[in-house]
Design a protein around this motif. Sequence first.
Motif, PDB file in Angstrom:
ATOM      1  N   LYS A 134     -71.217   8.654 -35.514  1.00 34.07           N
ATOM      2  CA  LYS A 134     -70.133   8.407 -36.454  1.00 34.07           C
ATOM      3  C   LYS A 134     -68.757   8.582 -35.811  1.00 34.07           C
ATOM      4  CE  LYS A 134     -72.844  10.123 -40.316  1.00 34.07           C
ATOM      5  NZ  LYS A 134     -72.911  11.136 -41.360  1.00 34.07           N
ATOM      6  N   GLY A 135     -68.665   8.579 -34.498  1.00 32.47           N
ATOM      7  CA  GLY A 135     -67.382   8.776 -33.839  1.00 32.47           C
ATOM      8  C   GLY A 135     -67.028  10.246 -33.751  1.00 32.47           C
ATOM      9  N   LEU A 149     -49.046  -8.761 -12.716  1.00 32.78           N
ATOM     10  CA  LEU A 149     -49.140  -8.447 -14.153  1.00 32.78           C
ATOM     11  C   LEU A 149     -50.573  -8.589 -14.659  1.00 32.78           C
ATOM     12  CD1 LEU A 149     -45.894 -10.123 -15.515  1.00 32.78           C
ATOM     13  CD2 LEU A 149     -46.348  -7.691 -15.190  1.00 32.78           C
ATOM     14  N   LEU A 150     -51.256  -9.614 -14.189  1.00 29.38           N
ATOM     15  CA  LEU A 150     -52.652  -9.806 -14.585  1.00 29.38           C
ATOM     16  C   LEU A 150     -53.522  -8.652 -14.088  1.00 29.38           C
ATOM     17  CD1 LEU A 150     -54.622 -11.761 -15.939  1.00 29.38           C
ATOM     18  CD2 LEU A 150     -54.971 -12.817 -13.708  1.00 29.38           C
ATOM     19  N   GLU A 151     -53.281  -8.209 -12.868  1.00 28.14           N
ATOM     20  CA  GLU A 151     -54.032  -7.079 -12.319  1.00 28.14           C
ATOM     21  C   GLU A 151     -53.722  -5.788 -13.078  1.00 28.14           C
ATOM     22  OE1 GLU A 151     -54.822  -4.840  -8.041  1.00 28.14           O
ATOM     23  OE2 GLU A 151     -53.500  -6.589  -8.134  1.00 28.14           O
ATOM     24  N   ALA A 152     -52.458  -5.570 -13.435  1.00 27.35           N
ATOM     25  CA  ALA A 152     -52.082  -4.386 -14.208  1.00 27.35           C
ATOM     26  C   ALA A 152     -52.729  -4.421 -15.594  1.00 27.35           C
ATOM     27  CB  ALA A 152     -50.568  -4.304 -14.328  1.00 27.35           C
ATOM     28  N   LEU A 153     -52.766  -5.586 -16.218  1.00 27.68           N
ATOM     29  CA  LEU A 153     -53.423  -5.721 -17.522  1.00 27.68           C
ATOM     30  C   LEU A 153     -54.920  -5.415 -17.409  1.00 27.68           C
ATOM     31  CD1 LEU A 153     -53.273  -6.599 -20.513  1.00 27.68           C
ATOM     32  CD2 LEU A 153     -53.764  -8.923 -19.712  1.00 27.68           C
ATOM     33  N   GLY A 154     -55.559  -5.913 -16.372  1.00 29.13           N
ATOM     34  CA  GLY A 154     -56.986  -5.634 -16.157  1.00 29.13           C
ATOM     35  C   GLY A 154     -57.246  -4.154 -15.935  1.00 29.13           C
ATOM     36  N   ALA A 155     -56.376  -3.496 -15.162  1.00 23.67           N
ATOM     37  CA  ALA A 155     -56.536  -2.062 -14.920  1.00 23.67           C
ATOM     38  C   ALA A 155     -56.335  -1.275 -16.210  1.00 23.67           C
ATOM     39  CB  ALA A 155     -55.554  -1.601 -13.857  1.00 23.67           C
ATOM     40  N   GLY A 156     -55.370  -1.689 -17.040  1.00 24.97           N
ATOM     41  CA  GLY A 156     -55.149  -1.022 -18.328  1.00 24.97           C
ATOM     42  C   GLY A 156     -56.346  -1.180 -19.250  1.00 24.97           C
ATOM     43  N   LEU A 157     -56.937  -2.363 -19.266  1.00 24.81           N
ATOM     44  CA  LEU A 157     -58.121  -2.586 -20.098  1.00 24.81           C
ATOM     45  C   LEU A 157     -59.310  -1.746 -19.622  1.00 24.81           C
ATOM     46  CD1 LEU A 157     -57.935  -6.436 -20.687  1.00 24.81           C
ATOM     47  CD2 LEU A 157     -57.500  -4.613 -22.339  1.00 24.81           C
ATOM     48  N   VAL A 158     -59.466  -1.626 -18.319  1.00 24.07           N
ATOM     49  CA  VAL A 158     -60.534  -0.784 -17.777  1.00 24.07           C
ATOM     50  C   VAL A 158     -60.301   0.677 -18.161  1.00 24.07           C
ATOM     51  CG1 VAL A 158     -61.544   0.107 -15.639  1.00 24.07           C
ATOM     52  CG2 VAL A 158     -61.154  -2.333 -15.911  1.00 24.07           C
ATOM     53  N   LEU A 159     -59.053   1.131 -18.092  1.00 24.53           N
ATOM     54  CA  LEU A 159     -58.734   2.505 -18.476  1.00 24.53           C
ATOM     55  C   LEU A 159     -59.048   2.748 -19.953  1.00 24.53           C
ATOM     56  CD1 LEU A 159     -57.449   5.267 -17.838  1.00 24.53           C
ATOM     57  CD2 LEU A 159     -55.263   4.266 -18.510  1.00 24.53           C
ATOM     58  N   ILE A 160     -58.643   1.823 -20.808  1.00 25.58           N
ATOM     59  CA  ILE A 160     -58.926   1.961 -22.240  1.00 25.58           C
ATOM     60  C   ILE A 160     -60.431   1.965 -22.493  1.00 25.58           C
ATOM     61  CG2 ILE A 160     -58.722   0.764 -24.459  1.00 25.58           C
ATOM     62  CD1 ILE A 160     -55.906  -0.085 -23.539  1.00 25.58           C
ATOM     63  N   LEU A 161     -61.170   1.119 -21.799  1.00 25.13           N
ATOM     64  CA  LEU A 161     -62.627   1.081 -21.951  1.00 25.13           C
ATOM     65  C   LEU A 161     -63.262   2.403 -21.532  1.00 25.13           C
ATOM     66  CD1 LEU A 161     -65.201  -0.605 -22.536  1.00 25.13           C
ATOM     67  CD2 LEU A 161     -65.196  -1.208 -20.123  1.00 25.13           C
ATOM     68  N   VAL A 163     -61.841   5.418 -21.477  1.00 27.29           N
ATOM     69  CA  VAL A 163     -61.487   6.448 -22.455  1.00 27.29           C
ATOM     70  C   VAL A 163     -62.309   6.274 -23.723  1.00 27.29           C
ATOM     71  CG1 VAL A 163     -59.636   7.286 -23.950  1.00 27.29           C
ATOM     72  CG2 VAL A 163     -59.186   6.844 -21.544  1.00 27.29           C
ATOM     73  N   TRP A 164     -62.437   5.050 -24.218  1.00 27.23           N
ATOM     74  CA  TRP A 164     -63.232   4.802 -25.420  1.00 27.23           C
ATOM     75  C   TRP A 164     -64.694   5.205 -25.188  1.00 27.23           C
ATOM     76  CZ3 TRP A 164     -67.479   1.720 -26.250  1.00 27.23           C
ATOM     77  CH2 TRP A 164     -67.879   1.617 -27.579  1.00 27.23           C
ATOM     78  N   TRP A 165     -65.234   4.843 -24.069  1.00 27.34           N
ATOM     79  CA  TRP A 165     -66.636   5.134 -23.765  1.00 27.34           C
ATOM     80  C   TRP A 165     -66.889   6.641 -23.725  1.00 27.34           C
ATOM     81  CZ3 TRP A 165     -70.917   2.315 -23.676  1.00 27.34           C
ATOM     82  CH2 TRP A 165     -72.056   2.881 -23.120  1.00 27.34           C
TER      83      TRP A 165
END
Length: 53
Positions: free
Chosen positions: A29-30, A5-17, A19-21
């Motif tokens: 201004k976005g 679960l911790l690894e899946a959470l880390g992978a999700g955060l990397v994916l969100i980062l 996409v945001w980047w």
Amino acid sequence: MGLILLEALGAGLVLILIVWWTMFSGRKKGELHDEDEAADDNKSSRKDHPPEA
């Protein structure tokens, strides 16, 4: 189980980062809105044609 679960959470955060980047890193201004794009189109069309005297 907790480690998975911790690894899946880390992978999700990397994916969100990532996409945001890719969406917002190059713009001051976005995201551009429709009226901003229309204004930019008008400015660019003025640059293409020299002013008439």
